[in-house]
Design a protein around this motif. Sequence first.
Motif, PDB file in Angstrom:
ATOM      1  N   ASN A 122     -16.341   3.477   1.828  1.00  0.00           N
ATOM      2  CA  ASN A 122     -16.467   3.955   0.452  1.00  0.00           C
ATOM      3  C   ASN A 122     -15.106   4.376  -0.105  1.00  0.00           C
ATOM      4  OD1 ASN A 122     -18.144   4.877  -1.896  1.00  0.00           O
ATOM      5  ND2 ASN A 122     -17.249   6.833  -1.292  1.00  0.00           N
ATOM      6  N   GLU A 123     -14.337   5.113   0.671  1.00  0.00           N
ATOM      7  CA  GLU A 123     -13.006   5.543   0.221  1.00  0.00           C
ATOM      8  C   GLU A 123     -12.107   4.332  -0.040  1.00  0.00           C
ATOM      9  OE1 GLU A 123     -11.658   8.761  -0.416  1.00  0.00           O
ATOM     10  OE2 GLU A 123     -13.802   9.173  -0.435  1.00  0.00           O
ATOM     11  N   VAL A 124     -12.153   3.363   0.860  1.00  0.00           N
ATOM     12  CA  VAL A 124     -11.319   2.160   0.746  1.00  0.00           C
ATOM     13  C   VAL A 124     -11.682   1.360  -0.504  1.00  0.00           C
ATOM     14  CG1 VAL A 124     -10.886  -0.101   1.816  1.00  0.00           C
ATOM     15  CG2 VAL A 124     -10.786   1.987   3.204  1.00  0.00           C
ATOM     16  N   THR A 125     -12.977   1.259  -0.791  1.00  0.00           N
ATOM     17  CA  THR A 125     -13.406   0.397  -1.896  1.00  0.00           C
ATOM     18  C   THR A 125     -13.404   1.092  -3.255  1.00  0.00           C
ATOM     19  OG1 THR A 125     -15.731   0.868  -1.417  1.00  0.00           O
ATOM     20  CG2 THR A 125     -14.787  -1.105  -0.421  1.00  0.00           C
ATOM     21  N   THR A 126     -13.374   2.418  -3.296  1.00  0.00           N
ATOM     22  CA  THR A 126     -13.438   3.119  -4.585  1.00  0.00           C
ATOM     23  C   THR A 126     -12.094   3.655  -5.061  1.00  0.00           C
ATOM     24  OG1 THR A 126     -14.083   5.208  -3.542  1.00  0.00           O
ATOM     25  CG2 THR A 126     -15.864   3.753  -4.298  1.00  0.00           C
ATOM     26  N   ASN A 127     -11.038   3.442  -4.283  1.00  0.00           N
ATOM     27  CA  ASN A 127      -9.703   3.890  -4.680  1.00  0.00           C
ATOM     28  C   ASN A 127      -8.761   2.690  -4.725  1.00  0.00           C
ATOM     29  OD1 ASN A 127      -9.766   7.003  -4.680  1.00  0.00           O
ATOM     30  ND2 ASN A 127     -10.811   6.447  -2.776  1.00  0.00           N
ATOM     31  N   LYS A 173      -6.542  -1.915  -3.318  1.00  0.00           N
ATOM     32  CA  LYS A 173      -7.721  -2.621  -3.851  1.00  0.00           C
ATOM     33  C   LYS A 173      -8.622  -3.124  -2.714  1.00  0.00           C
ATOM     34  CE  LYS A 173      -6.847  -2.703  -8.396  1.00  0.00           C
ATOM     35  NZ  LYS A 173      -7.756  -2.483  -9.480  1.00  0.00           N
ATOM     36  N   GLY A 174      -8.840  -2.262  -1.722  1.00  0.00           N
ATOM     37  CA  GLY A 174      -9.738  -2.579  -0.620  1.00  0.00           C
ATOM     38  C   GLY A 174      -9.127  -3.391   0.497  1.00  0.00           C
ATOM     39  N   GLU A 175      -7.884  -3.837   0.338  1.00  0.00           N
ATOM     40  CA  GLU A 175      -7.224  -4.674   1.345  1.00  0.00           C
ATOM     41  C   GLU A 175      -6.304  -3.816   2.206  1.00  0.00           C
ATOM     42  OE1 GLU A 175      -3.867  -8.218   1.542  1.00  0.00           O
ATOM     43  OE2 GLU A 175      -4.840  -7.794  -0.365  1.00  0.00           O
ATOM     44  N   PHE A 176      -6.463  -3.920   3.518  1.00  0.00           N
ATOM     45  CA  PHE A 176      -5.591  -3.201   4.445  1.00  0.00           C
ATOM     46  C   PHE A 176      -4.207  -3.827   4.417  1.00  0.00           C
ATOM     47  CE2 PHE A 176      -4.102  -2.666   8.967  1.00  0.00           C
ATOM     48  CZ  PHE A 176      -3.746  -1.327   8.827  1.00  0.00           C
ATOM     49  N   ILE A 177      -3.201  -3.006   4.113  1.00  0.00           N
ATOM     50  CA  ILE A 177      -1.825  -3.484   4.031  1.00  0.00           C
ATOM     51  C   ILE A 177      -1.112  -3.305   5.364  1.00  0.00           C
ATOM     52  CG2 ILE A 177       0.409  -3.172   2.869  1.00  0.00           C
ATOM     53  CD1 ILE A 177      -1.957  -4.356   1.159  1.00  0.00           C
ATOM     54  N   GLY A 178      -1.287  -2.152   5.978  1.00  0.00           N
ATOM     55  CA  GLY A 178      -0.625  -1.868   7.249  1.00  0.00           C
ATOM     56  C   GLY A 178      -0.230  -0.414   7.321  1.00  0.00           C
ATOM     57  N   GLY A 179       0.779  -0.145   8.126  1.00  0.00           N
ATOM     58  CA  GLY A 179       1.263   1.208   8.324  1.00  0.00           C
ATOM     59  C   GLY A 179       2.579   1.450   7.603  1.00  0.00           C
ATOM     60  N   CYS A 180       3.290   2.445   8.075  1.00  0.00           N
ATOM     61  CA  CYS A 180       4.540   2.864   7.433  1.00  0.00           C
ATOM     62  C   CYS A 180       5.595   1.759   7.445  1.00  0.00           C
ATOM     63  CB  CYS A 180       5.068   4.119   8.125  1.00  0.00           C
ATOM     64  SG  CYS A 180       6.635   4.712   7.458  1.00  0.00           S
ATOM     65  N   ASP A 181       5.804   1.123   8.596  1.00  0.00           N
ATOM     66  CA  ASP A 181       6.867   0.118   8.698  1.00  0.00           C
ATOM     67  C   ASP A 181       6.639  -1.044   7.739  1.00  0.00           C
ATOM     68  OD1 ASP A 181       8.050   1.657  10.646  1.00  0.00           O
ATOM     69  OD2 ASP A 181       7.399   0.401  12.317  1.00  0.00           O
ATOM     70  N   ILE A 182       5.408  -1.541   7.706  1.00  0.00           N
ATOM     71  CA  ILE A 182       5.090  -2.664   6.814  1.00  0.00           C
ATOM     72  C   ILE A 182       5.244  -2.239   5.361  1.00  0.00           C
ATOM     73  CG2 ILE A 182       3.207  -4.155   6.000  1.00  0.00           C
ATOM     74  CD1 ILE A 182       2.250  -4.171   8.976  1.00  0.00           C
ATOM     75  N   THR A 183       4.762  -1.048   5.027  1.00  0.00           N
ATOM     76  CA  THR A 183       4.869  -0.543   3.655  1.00  0.00           C
ATOM     77  C   THR A 183       6.330  -0.380   3.257  1.00  0.00           C
ATOM     78  OG1 THR A 183       2.745   0.580   3.889  1.00  0.00           O
ATOM     79  CG2 THR A 183       4.178   1.323   2.099  1.00  0.00           C
ATOM     80  N   ARG A 184       7.142   0.162   4.157  1.00  0.00           N
ATOM     81  CA  ARG A 184       8.572   0.347   3.870  1.00  0.00           C
ATOM     82  C   ARG A 184       9.260  -0.995   3.656  1.00  0.00           C
ATOM     83  NH1 ARG A 184      10.027   3.441   8.006  1.00  0.00           N
ATOM     84  NH2 ARG A 184      10.530   1.633   9.284  1.00  0.00           N
ATOM     85  N   GLU A 185       8.967  -1.976   4.523  1.00  0.00           N
ATOM     86  CA  GLU A 185       9.577  -3.303   4.374  1.00  0.00           C
ATOM     87  C   GLU A 185       9.160  -3.954   3.055  1.00  0.00           C
ATOM     88  OE1 GLU A 185       8.517  -5.474   7.906  1.00  0.00           O
ATOM     89  OE2 GLU A 185       9.588  -4.062   9.193  1.00  0.00           O
ATOM     90  N   MET A 186       7.885  -3.836   2.701  1.00  0.00           N
ATOM     91  CA  MET A 186       7.407  -4.405   1.436  1.00  0.00           C
ATOM     92  C   MET A 186       8.064  -3.709   0.250  1.00  0.00           C
ATOM     93  SD  MET A 186       3.350  -4.996   2.222  1.00  0.00           S
ATOM     94  CE  MET A 186       3.000  -5.668   0.579  1.00  0.00           C
ATOM     95  N   PHE A 187       8.267  -2.405   0.341  1.00  0.00           N
ATOM     96  CA  PHE A 187       8.921  -1.646  -0.720  1.00  0.00           C
ATOM     97  C   PHE A 187      10.369  -2.110  -0.874  1.00  0.00           C
ATOM     98  CE2 PHE A 187      11.675   2.069  -1.620  1.00  0.00           C
ATOM     99  CZ  PHE A 187      11.349   2.237  -2.954  1.00  0.00           C
ATOM    100  N   GLN A 188      11.086  -2.206   0.238  1.00  0.00           N
ATOM    101  CA  GLN A 188      12.500  -2.564   0.193  1.00  0.00           C
ATOM    102  C   GLN A 188      12.718  -3.970  -0.353  1.00  0.00           C
ATOM    103  OE1 GLN A 188      13.504  -1.676   4.287  1.00  0.00           O
ATOM    104  NE2 GLN A 188      14.142   0.407   3.774  1.00  0.00           N
ATOM    105  N   SER A 189      11.790  -4.873  -0.094  1.00  0.00           N
ATOM    106  CA  SER A 189      11.929  -6.252  -0.568  1.00  0.00           C
ATOM    107  C   SER A 189      11.437  -6.426  -2.010  1.00  0.00           C
ATOM    108  CB  SER A 189      11.152  -7.206   0.340  1.00  0.00           C
ATOM    109  OG  SER A 189       9.754  -7.051   0.146  1.00  0.00           O
ATOM    110  N   GLY A 190      10.744  -5.403  -2.544  1.00  0.00           N
ATOM    111  CA  GLY A 190      10.170  -5.506  -3.881  1.00  0.00           C
ATOM    112  C   GLY A 190       8.754  -6.061  -3.879  1.00  0.00           C
ATOM    113  N   GLU A 191       8.289  -6.492  -2.712  1.00  0.00           N
ATOM    114  CA  GLU A 191       6.969  -7.103  -2.593  1.00  0.00           C
ATOM    115  C   GLU A 191       5.839  -6.113  -2.898  1.00  0.00           C
ATOM    116  OE1 GLU A 191       4.334  -9.463   0.807  1.00  0.00           O
ATOM    117  OE2 GLU A 191       6.366  -8.810   1.291  1.00  0.00           O
ATOM    118  N   LEU A 192       6.016  -4.854  -2.507  1.00  0.00           N
ATOM    119  CA  LEU A 192       4.964  -3.857  -2.730  1.00  0.00           C
ATOM    120  C   LEU A 192       4.751  -3.609  -4.220  1.00  0.00           C
ATOM    121  CD1 LEU A 192       2.914  -1.881  -1.516  1.00  0.00           C
ATOM    122  CD2 LEU A 192       4.751  -0.187  -1.406  1.00  0.00           C
TER     123      LEU A 192
END
Length: 112
Positions: free
Chosen positions: A9-14, A76-95
Motif C-alpha cells: 500500500n505504501e509503495v503504490t500510494t506514494n 511510482k511503485g517501481e523499486f529503484i534500488g538502494g543508496c548506491d544506485i540512487t546516488r549513481e542515477m542522481f550523479q548521471s542525471g538519470e534520476l
Amino acid sequence: MSMQDFIKNEVTTNDVLVFMKGTPAFPQCGFSGQVAQIMDYLGCEWKGVNVLADDELRQGVKDFTQWPTVPQIYVKGEFIGGCDITREMFQSGELKTMLEEKGVPMQGKATA
C-alpha cells in the motif's frame, strides 16, 4: 492488514517512497541521509518510512523486494534500488529525468 499489505500500500500510494533508517528530517544512518539529501536537492515530493520503528517492517521491506539493505527507494511503485544506485542515477542525471518523465511533482518536501 498484514505487513506485506502495508508495504504494498505504501509503495503504490506514494509517488516516491523511501524505506529508511530514521525520518526525512532526522536520518539515522549515512546511507539514508544521502538519499534524503538527494531527494531534497531535487525538490521532489517524497515520503520516508522509518524501518527502525518496527522490526517486522524492517524485515518485511527486505522480504518484499528480496533486497538485503535499507534504504530502499521506490518511484511510482517501481523499486529503484538502494543508496548506491540512487546516488549513481542522481550523479548521471538519470534520476531527475526519470522523476520528470513519471510526472513526480518537484519543488515539494518530504513527509514522515
